[in-house]
Design an enzyme around this catalytic site. Structure first.
Site, PDB file in Angstrom:
ATOM      1  N   GLU A  36       0.816  -1.207   0.000  1.00  0.00           N
ATOM      2  CA  GLU A  36       0.000   0.000   0.000  1.00  0.00           C
ATOM      3  C   GLU A  36       0.853   1.260   0.000  1.00  0.00           C
ATOM      4  OE1 GLU A  36      -2.951   0.121  -0.702  1.00  0.00           O
ATOM      5  OE2 GLU A  36      -3.570  -1.948  -0.437  1.00  0.00           O
ATOM      6  N   TYR A 119      -6.345   6.555   3.877  1.00  0.00           N
ATOM      7  CA  TYR A 119      -6.535   5.488   2.899  1.00  0.00           C
ATOM      8  C   TYR A 119      -5.801   4.215   3.299  1.00  0.00           C
ATOM      9  CZ  TYR A 119      -5.510   2.317  -0.771  1.00  0.00           C
ATOM     10  OH  TYR A 119      -5.349   1.159  -1.441  1.00  0.00           O
ATOM     11  N   ASP A 137      -9.919   5.387  -2.409  1.00  0.00           N
ATOM     12  CA  ASP A 137      -8.739   5.845  -3.142  1.00  0.00           C
ATOM     13  C   ASP A 137      -9.214   6.502  -4.438  1.00  0.00           C
ATOM     14  OD1 ASP A 137      -9.572   3.728  -4.693  1.00  0.00           O
ATOM     15  OD2 ASP A 137      -7.533   3.317  -5.383  1.00  0.00           O
TER      16      ASP A 137
END
Length: 316
Positions: A36, A119, A137
């Site tokens: 991520e 996020y 996102d």
DNA sequence: AAGTCGGGGCA
DNA sequence: TGCCCAGACTT
């Protein structure tokens, strides 16, 4: 009760999901977090090979925590935004110190880690821990903007309305919710793309407000000029970092600055910025004895940059 | 709310 | 060339 958009997207995901390594059965929560962070503002295609090498070399937070920062920055290579690499290592060290080397399981604890924002914390909850989370996102924003709001593109910054819509869509139970989060992101990445959306391949084309309205173009928002690339500080900073990654010995300021584009003012400004960010270290600050002894304590990074005798390298 | 921060690929 | 890409952080 599931929102009408959800079942078709879940069914589509079952057949269309990419086989990404951070989705594999043997993935770890830490591996998901690493992916991520690497994927922040960075396309999947560029992340995947680097992620594989990275996880082979440093499988756990403890492994990364113990590595030298210079090696971490070299491994980050040209992925971009190298401050992410710095924060990822800080994150690994925080996980070791605060959580005994295990990635925390609450969103609040994840959010408190360096480099982990709204996020990423939600994404880790969903994709690493299989929990319900509101994952929003750029892909999710675009899909919902089209399917629900009927707009070609989402607003410049995340609005409360978008967040409310996104939260409404997330199914109640953990398992379905985490699959939904992955599915709607995947739809945005593969079908509902920014450039040329493939509505013919979209599982919710019939329900899409934007398509039913005839796919109107983006409402002409005041076009803000994006920062150019050539000649920017970002380019110069990138060139400085590239030089230091390639060097296996400390580099004199003269040599370093000579290898980089831009005028004198810009090059020194960028080097000072990198020092302030902790991406570059002054290895031998041979400061001249100043006239006033009291000033010696005030010597800062800017003073170091003005001194051509200093050697620079990646931080240890 | 606006700026800053990499780098590459593609229309 | 301009735009886009699984954003975070500072001011």
């Amino acid at each position: 009760m599931l929102h009408p958009l959800v079942p078709p997207v879940l069914a589509w995901f079952d057949t269309a999901a990419r086989d990404l390594p951070w989705r594999a059965a043997d993935r770890t929560p830490w591996g998901v977090l690493v992916s991520e962070v690497m994927l922040q503002q960075t396309p999947v295609a560029r992340v995947e090979p680097l992620w594989r090498r990275w996880m082979m070399r440093w499988p756990t937070p403890a492994d990364l925590a113990e590595e030298s920062t210079a090696e971490v920055l070299r491994a980050w290579d040209r992925l971009g935004y190298p401050r992410r690499a710095l924060r990822l290592q800080e994150c690994a060290r925080a996980v070791v110190e605060r959580h005994d080397g295990e990635l925390p399981r609450t969103e609040a604890e994840l959010l408190a880690l360096p480099g982990v924002g709204t996020y990423t914390a939600a994404a880790v909850m969903a994709f690493a821990h299989g929990r319900r989370a509101v994952v929003v996102d750029t892909n999710v924003r675009r899909v919902l903007s089209r399917a629900i709001a009927g707009d070609a593109l989402p607003p410049p910054s995340l609005t409360r309305g978008e967040l409310r819509d996104a939260a409404t869509l997330v199914p109640d139970d953990d398992g379905t919710a985490s699959r939904w989060s992955a599915a709607v992101m995947e739809l945005g990445a593969l079908v509902c793309t920014a450039r040329s959306p493939r509505c013919d391949a979209c599982p919710v084309a019939e329900q899409c407000a934007w398509r039913r309205a005839g796919r109107p173009p983006d409402a002409l928002a005041p076009v803000r000029r994006r920062q150019a690339w050539h000649g920017t500080d970002r380019q110069v900073r990138g060139r400085i970092m590239a030089e230091l990654r390639a060097a296996d010995h400390p580099v004199p300021a003269e040599v370093l600055l000579a290898a980089v584009p831009g005028d004198e003012t810009q090059r020194r400004r960028c080097l000072a910025g990198l020092l302030a960010d902790g991406l570059v270290a002054a290895l031998e600050p041979l400061r001249r004895p100043s006239a006033g002894a009291a000033d010696a304590e005030d010597a800062d990074d800017d003073a170091a940059v003005r001194d051509d005798a200093v050697l620079y390298g990646l931080p240890r």
